[in-house]
Enzyme design. Structure first.
Site, PDB file in Angstrom:
ATOM      1  N   ASN A   1     -73.791  79.684  14.389  1.00  0.00           N
ATOM      2  CA  ASN A   1     -72.657  79.217  13.412  1.00  0.00           C
ATOM      3  C   ASN A   1     -71.332  79.575  14.040  1.00  0.00           C
ATOM      4  O   ASN A   1     -71.640  81.496  15.641  1.00  0.00           O
ATOM      5  CB  ASN A   1     -72.417  78.917  12.199  1.00  0.00           C
ATOM      6  CG  ASN A   1     -72.525  80.892  11.919  1.00  0.00           C
ATOM      7  OD1 ASN A   1     -71.886  81.185  11.393  1.00  0.00           O
ATOM      8  ND2 ASN A   1     -73.304  80.701  10.673  1.00  0.00           N
TER       9      ASN A   1
ATOM     10  N   ASP B   1     -77.662  77.986   6.254  1.00  0.00           N
ATOM     11  CA  ASP B   1     -77.944  76.992   4.779  1.00  0.00           C
ATOM     12  C   ASP B   1     -79.975  76.772   5.529  1.00  0.00           C
ATOM     13  O   ASP B   1     -80.404  76.434   4.431  1.00  0.00           O
ATOM     14  CB  ASP B   1     -77.649  76.319   4.373  1.00  0.00           C
ATOM     15  CG  ASP B   1     -76.118  76.935   4.248  1.00  0.00           C
ATOM     16  OD1 ASP B   1     -76.239  77.380   3.386  1.00  0.00           O
ATOM     17  OD2 ASP B   1     -75.121  75.467   4.270  1.00  0.00           O
TER      18      ASP B   1
ATOM     19  N   LYS C   1     -91.938  76.755  24.450  1.00  0.00           N
ATOM     20  CA  LYS C   1     -90.628  76.260  24.406  1.00  0.00           C
ATOM     21  C   LYS C   1     -90.498  74.636  24.900  1.00  0.00           C
ATOM     22  O   LYS C   1     -91.165  74.439  25.158  1.00  0.00           O
ATOM     23  CB  LYS C   1     -89.844  76.798  25.971  1.00  0.00           C
ATOM     24  CG  LYS C   1     -88.653  76.808  26.722  1.00  0.00           C
ATOM     25  CD  LYS C   1     -88.107  76.777  27.643  1.00  0.00           C
ATOM     26  CE  LYS C   1     -86.856  76.272  28.244  1.00  0.00           C
ATOM     27  NZ  LYS C   1     -86.438  76.857  29.291  1.00  0.00           N
TER      28      LYS C   1
ATOM     29  N   PRO D   1     -83.095  80.655   2.248  1.00  0.00           N
ATOM     30  CA  PRO D   1     -83.317  81.575   0.480  1.00  0.00           C
ATOM     31  C   PRO D   1     -81.041  81.545   0.565  1.00  0.00           C
ATOM     32  O   PRO D   1     -80.631  82.348   1.603  1.00  0.00           O
ATOM     33  CB  PRO D   1     -83.886  82.140   1.096  1.00  0.00           C
ATOM     34  CG  PRO D   1     -84.216  82.919   2.128  1.00  0.00           C
ATOM     35  CD  PRO D   1     -83.923  81.466   2.893  1.00  0.00           C
ATOM     36  N   ASP D   2     -81.011  81.357  -0.377  1.00  0.00           N
ATOM     37  CA  ASP D   2     -79.303  82.178  -0.920  1.00  0.00           C
ATOM     38  C   ASP D   2     -79.613  83.171  -1.401  1.00  0.00           C
ATOM     39  O   ASP D   2     -79.536  83.498  -2.471  1.00  0.00           O
ATOM     40  CB  ASP D   2     -78.528  80.892  -1.934  1.00  0.00           C
ATOM     41  CG  ASP D   2     -77.949  81.768  -1.905  1.00  0.00           C
ATOM     42  OD1 ASP D   2     -76.817  82.239  -1.770  1.00  0.00           O
ATOM     43  OD2 ASP D   2     -76.725  79.752  -1.905  1.00  0.00           O
ATOM     44  N   ILE D   3     -78.781  83.891  -0.193  1.00  0.00           N
ATOM     45  CA  ILE D   3     -78.705  85.281  -0.801  1.00  0.00           C
ATOM     46  C   ILE D   3     -77.819  85.812  -1.559  1.00  0.00           C
ATOM     47  O   ILE D   3     -78.111  86.702  -2.500  1.00  0.00           O
ATOM     48  CB  ILE D   3     -79.074  86.603   1.084  1.00  0.00           C
ATOM     49  CG1 ILE D   3     -79.430  86.204   1.812  1.00  0.00           C
ATOM     50  CG2 ILE D   3     -78.916  87.624   0.143  1.00  0.00           C
ATOM     51  CD1 ILE D   3     -79.429  86.167   3.146  1.00  0.00           C
TER      52      ILE D   3
ATOM     53  N   LYS E   1     -68.371  77.134  -7.579  1.00  0.00           N
ATOM     54  CA  LYS E   1     -69.247  78.214  -6.726  1.00  0.00           C
ATOM     55  C   LYS E   1     -69.563  80.077  -7.870  1.00  0.00           C
ATOM     56  O   LYS E   1     -70.703  80.510  -7.908  1.00  0.00           O
ATOM     57  CB  LYS E   1     -68.737  79.110  -5.423  1.00  0.00           C
ATOM     58  CG  LYS E   1     -69.771  79.350  -4.181  1.00  0.00           C
ATOM     59  CD  LYS E   1     -69.426  78.505  -3.308  1.00  0.00           C
ATOM     60  CE  LYS E   1     -69.674  77.074  -2.376  1.00  0.00           C
ATOM     61  NZ  LYS E   1     -69.156  77.433  -1.222  1.00  0.00           N
TER      62      LYS E   1
ATOM     63  N   LYS F   1     -73.241  80.430  -7.455  1.00  0.00           N
ATOM     64  CA  LYS F   1     -73.941  82.453  -7.198  1.00  0.00           C
ATOM     65  C   LYS F   1     -74.497  82.829  -8.471  1.00  0.00           C
ATOM     66  O   LYS F   1     -75.005  84.059  -7.643  1.00  0.00           O
ATOM     67  CB  LYS F   1     -72.788  81.922  -6.102  1.00  0.00           C
ATOM     68  CG  LYS F   1     -72.760  81.330  -5.088  1.00  0.00           C
ATOM     69  CD  LYS F   1     -73.651  80.815  -4.328  1.00  0.00           C
ATOM     70  CE  LYS F   1     -73.160  79.563  -3.081  1.00  0.00           C
ATOM     71  NZ  LYS F   1     -74.219  80.468  -1.810  1.00  0.00           N
TER      72      LYS F   1
HETATM   73  O1  C5P Z   1     -72.453  78.317  -0.533  1.00  0.00           O
HETATM   74  P1  C5P Z   1     -72.343  79.002   0.930  1.00  0.00           P
HETATM   75  O2  C5P Z   1     -72.987  78.589   1.539  1.00  0.00           O
HETATM   76  O3  C5P Z   1     -70.960  77.388   0.679  1.00  0.00           O
HETATM   77  O4  C5P Z   1     -71.777  80.163   0.213  1.00  0.00           O
HETATM   78  C1  C5P Z   1     -70.935  80.808   0.621  1.00  0.00           C
HETATM   79  C2  C5P Z   1     -70.999  82.480   0.321  1.00  0.00           C
HETATM   80  O5  C5P Z   1     -72.683  82.818   0.019  1.00  0.00           O
HETATM   81  C3  C5P Z   1     -71.411  83.945   1.247  1.00  0.00           C
HETATM   82  O6  C5P Z   1     -70.696  84.625   0.444  1.00  0.00           O
HETATM   83  C4  C5P Z   1     -72.585  83.667   1.624  1.00  0.00           C
HETATM   84  O7  C5P Z   1     -72.496  84.931   2.026  1.00  0.00           O
HETATM   85  C5  C5P Z   1     -73.394  83.800   0.506  1.00  0.00           C
HETATM   86  N1  C5P Z   1     -74.921  82.659   1.618  1.00  0.00           N
HETATM   87  C6  C5P Z   1     -75.927  83.300   1.272  1.00  0.00           C
HETATM   88  N2  C5P Z   1     -76.852  82.865   1.663  1.00  0.00           N
HETATM   89  C7  C5P Z   1     -76.636  81.637   2.172  1.00  0.00           C
HETATM   90  C8  C5P Z   1     -75.592  80.974   1.400  1.00  0.00           C
HETATM   91  C9  C5P Z   1     -74.393  81.534   1.447  1.00  0.00           C
HETATM   92  O8  C5P Z   1     -75.961  85.050   0.868  1.00  0.00           O
HETATM   93  N3  C5P Z   1     -78.301  81.030   2.484  1.00  0.00           N
END
Ligand code: C5P
Length: 397
Positions: free
Chosen positions: A209, A277, A286, A303-305, A336, A340
């Protein structure tokens, strides 16, 4: 300040006359003042008036053999508790930034390891010129404290930043350098994620990205400058590691999640990274162009960190996330917070090309509501956020 020695270098500018008031205040506060006047400084104030107020002889030249015999310039530069340059002209700062030693003032600044405070005063265009901006950045990088000039009308009639700060503000900076107040985040530990992640499609291709990492790196730098012990978990970006920051390089979201878990801290987490995501169920070899058309990409959720950190058992005291949105900014950011487990969300409208830019426009969203911080540089946002974090950790003081 009582009993301290200030080596005061007076540069050549219209504001030089205000250095006389500074000398008077320093003497009143019980400091000894050793005055040095540059050749151009002597066009604005006379050695006699400076000497009279300082109650000490004025040095003006490297080649004053009698004065040199009394105290050599090397010793002079080291005998002080603090060197104050007031006014610091564009020329004197340029010479100090490049390490020139072509007059007594520049030589003293080069020959010393005593802390230095520069109090700039100059025309607004000179202050804003790229060369001066560069020189000020170099001086600050070298450990010199450079005050911000006041904004107002200049002697030449122009308006803007460039006026010598008020004497009480200079006195405050001097007192602070002589007896530094502890940094607001000293002893606090912070973790910051920054940059994009790259998710392998095969050994040579990836999904990525447009995140530049600039905002996260600026936050890591400003937290470190405020005294925090900072670990920066950085995705693949070629940015310089900020001073005093411990950097862990990662490529994919899973690597970032592992590094964050490994280096988790008790105090502050700021998740700025644009984490992918989804990752790709990557091919071992390849992928080749073939008759079957483009290969399908199977996406798997990463994973959502931030959420893992915010809802985690050993959650830091303050968890801050970022939200890059292209619509319904505040509603999405507020949602959020809960989703989160974050305390604050810095919401950012990215429809206007924020990625890679130096500038941004954010809102700070907390459980108490939201604040529009207006258009600002990413650096300014970083320092403002650090200010808020510092206030949060020093509320009871
Ligand atoms: O859900 P979204 O991507 O909009 O959330 C953005 C926030 O979540 C940012 O702080 C980003 O660093 C964190 N994030 C994360 N791990 C992910 C996706 C987003 O820590 N897989």
């Amino acid at each position: 300040m009582h009993g301290k020695t200030i080596l005061l270098i007076v540069g050549g500018g219209i504001a030089a006359f205000k250095s006389l008031e500074l000398v008077r205040e320093l003497r009143r506060a019980g400091a000894r003042v050793t005055p040095v006047l540059t050749e151009n400084g002597a066009r604005f104030v006379t050695p006699l008036s400076l000497a009279a107020l300082a109650e000490a002889p004025v040095r003006t030249s490297l080649w004053d053999l009698e004065a040199e015999a009394g105290m050599g310039h090397i010793q002079l530069s080291r005998s002080a508790d603090l060197i104050v340059v007031c006014p610091a002209t564009a020329d004197l700062m340029a010479r100090a930034a490049t390490g020139e030693a072509n007059d007594l003032a520049a030589t003293l600044l080069l020959a010393t390891d005593t802390p230095v405070l520069m109090v700039p005063a100059m025309n607004v265009r000179m202050w804003q010129h790229r060369a001066t901006v560069r020189n000020v950045a170099t001086l600050r990088h070298d450990g010199v404290t450079v005050m911000e000039p006041d904004v107002g009308e200049m002697a030449c009639g122009e308006f803007g930043p460039g006026r010598l700060p008020q004497v009480p503000a200079i006195m405050e900076s001097i007192a602070d350098l002589l007896d530094p107040t502890p940094l607001p985040l000293a002893g606090r530990r912070a973790i910051v994620t920054a940059g994009p992640t790259h998710e392998a499609i095969d050994p040579v291709r990836y999904l990525g990205n447009r995140s530049s990492g600039k905002q996260g790196f600026a936050i890591a730098a400003s937290l470190a400058a405020a005294g925090a012990d900072v670990t920066l978990v950085a995705g693949p970006v070629a940015l310089e590691t900020p001073d005093g920051v411990y950097r862990v390089n990662v490529t994919s979201a899973r690597e970032m999640a592992d590094a964050v878990a490994k280096f988790m801290v008790p105090d502050i987490a700021v998740m700025v990274a644009a984490v992918a995501d989804w990752r790709v169920d990557a091919a071992e070899g390849k992928l080749k162009k073939g008759d079957g058309g483009p290969p399908p990409l199977t996406l798997v959720e990463n994973p959502d960190i931030l959420a893992t950190t915010g809802h985690g058992a050993n959650r830091p005291r303050l968890v801050i996330g970022f939200a890059a949105e292209t619509g319904d900014l505040l509603a999405n950011a507020t949602a959020k917070l809960a989703k989160k487990g974050a305390d604050w969300i810095v919401a950012n409208d990215v429809s206007a090309g924020v990625f890679g830019s130096e500038d941004t426009h954010v809102h700070l969203v907390t459980r108490q509501g939201s604040e529009d911080w207006g258009p600002a540089s990413k650096l300014t946002v970083a320092y403002r956020l650090t200010g808020r974090i510092s206030a949060e950790f020093n509320r009871d003081k």
